[in-house]
Design an enzyme around this catalytic site. Structure first.
Site, PDB file in Angstrom:
ATOM      1  CG  HIS A  81       5.591 -10.940   6.726  1.00 25.59           C
ATOM      2  ND1 HIS A  81       4.863 -11.805   5.949  1.00 25.59           N
ATOM      3  CD2 HIS A  81       4.705 -10.125   7.317  1.00 25.59           C
ATOM      4  CE1 HIS A  81       3.584 -11.506   6.052  1.00 25.59           C
ATOM      5  NE2 HIS A  81       3.455 -10.489   6.885  1.00 25.59           N
TER       6      HIS A  81
ATOM      7  CG  HIS B 112       4.053  -7.080  10.887  1.00 22.92           C
ATOM      8  ND1 HIS B 112       3.502  -6.281   9.920  1.00 22.92           N
ATOM      9  CD2 HIS B 112       3.562  -8.330  10.650  1.00 22.92           C
ATOM     10  CE1 HIS B 112       2.725  -6.996   9.135  1.00 22.92           C
ATOM     11  NE2 HIS B 112       2.738  -8.252   9.568  1.00 22.92           N
TER      12      HIS B 112
HETATM   13  P1  5GP Z   1       0.486  -9.752   6.996  1.00 26.91           P
HETATM   14  O1  5GP Z   1      -0.936  -9.271   6.955  1.00 26.91           O
HETATM   15  O2  5GP Z   1       0.677 -10.856   5.993  1.00 26.91           O
HETATM   16  O3  5GP Z   1       0.986 -10.093   8.342  1.00 26.91           O
HETATM   17  O4  5GP Z   1       1.380  -8.524   6.586  1.00 26.91           O
HETATM   18  C1  5GP Z   1       1.614  -8.147   5.275  1.00 26.91           C
HETATM   19  C2  5GP Z   1       2.134  -6.746   5.338  1.00 26.91           C
HETATM   20  O5  5GP Z   1       2.621  -6.401   4.066  1.00 26.91           O
HETATM   21  C3  5GP Z   1       1.050  -5.695   5.676  1.00 26.91           C
HETATM   22  O6  5GP Z   1       1.414  -4.996   6.851  1.00 26.91           O
HETATM   23  C4  5GP Z   1       0.994  -4.815   4.451  1.00 26.91           C
HETATM   24  O7  5GP Z   1       0.822  -3.467   4.786  1.00 26.91           O
HETATM   25  C5  5GP Z   1       2.333  -5.063   3.810  1.00 26.91           C
HETATM   26  N1  5GP Z   1       2.331  -4.920   2.372  1.00 26.91           N
HETATM   27  C6  5GP Z   1       1.388  -5.335   1.493  1.00 26.91           C
HETATM   28  N2  5GP Z   1       1.764  -5.059   0.229  1.00 26.91           N
HETATM   29  C7  5GP Z   1       2.966  -4.440   0.323  1.00 26.91           C
HETATM   30  C8  5GP Z   1       3.862  -3.916  -0.655  1.00 26.91           C
HETATM   31  O8  5GP Z   1       3.630  -3.944  -1.861  1.00 26.91           O
HETATM   32  N3  5GP Z   1       5.013  -3.368  -0.203  1.00 26.91           N
HETATM   33  C9  5GP Z   1       5.312  -3.310   1.134  1.00 26.91           C
HETATM   34  N4  5GP Z   1       6.466  -2.730   1.474  1.00 26.91           N
HETATM   35  N5  5GP Z   1       4.501  -3.792   2.087  1.00 26.91           N
HETATM   36  C10 5GP Z   1       3.335  -4.354   1.681  1.00 26.91           C
END
Ligand code: 5GP
Length: 145
Positions: free
Chosen positions: A107, A109
């Site tokens: 993903h 951001h």
């Molecule tokens: P990463 O740390 O893998 O780059 O980002 C994962 C993102 O997913 C984080 O920014 C976190 O806030 C978001 N996230 C985690 N759980 C959920 C969820 O259940 N729903 C949504 N919409 N975002 C989530």
């Protein structure tokens, strides 16, 4: 989770894609979903994911799917700028837990930034209510080209 390993079909974004847990959608097509981060690091924090790929990170993703994702990323970032008028936009993407990744479905951001507002830390932001995220998602969606 390291950079190497198997895709977990029960990761949280896979569950969102299957409709098993709710999300606040900004827009979607057959290939891509844009939805609000439920722990927003700033107002208007959007996530972009591919629907078909089981790539856990940037290293694994199929080039044609990456092209769709980056086009969706740009389209959504333009809409975020039009809707929310930030001073800047941070685009972030993490790979492997040592790289800061916490959900192992690739993903991107999109995090709007304002010069006079600090950005909350990655993984340290409070949970937002869907009722607060829905109007933001609607404003962004209204500006999609
Ligand atoms: P990463 O740390 O893998 O780059 O980002 C994962 C993102 O997913 C984080 O920014 C976190 O806030 C978001 N996230 C985690 N759980 C959920 C969820 O259940 N729903 C949504 N919409 N975002 C989530």
């Amino acid at each position: 989770m390291s950079l190497h390993g198997e895709y977990d079909p029960d990761n949280i974004f896979a569950k969102i894609l299957r409709g098993e847990i709710p999300s606040v959608k900004v827009w979607e097509d057959d290939h891509v979903l844009a939805f609000m981060d439920v722990f927003p690091q700033s107002e208007g924090h959007v996530l972009i994911i591919a629907k078909q790929s089981q790539a856990r990170n940037l290293l694994e993703v199929e080039p044609d799917i990456l092209a769709r994702l980056t086009a969706a990323l740009q389209r959504t970032a333009v809409a975020v700028e039009r809707a929310l008028k930030p001073d800047g936009i941070a685009v972030m993407q993490f790979n492997g837990d040592a790289g800061g990744q916490t959900v192992f479905h690739l993903h991107f951001h999109i995090i709007p930034r304002w010069a006079d507002r600090p950005m909350k830390g990655h993984g340290h932001a409070p949970m937002a209510e869907a009722a607060a995220l829905r109007p933001l998602a609607d404003r962004i969606a209204a500006e999609l080209a």
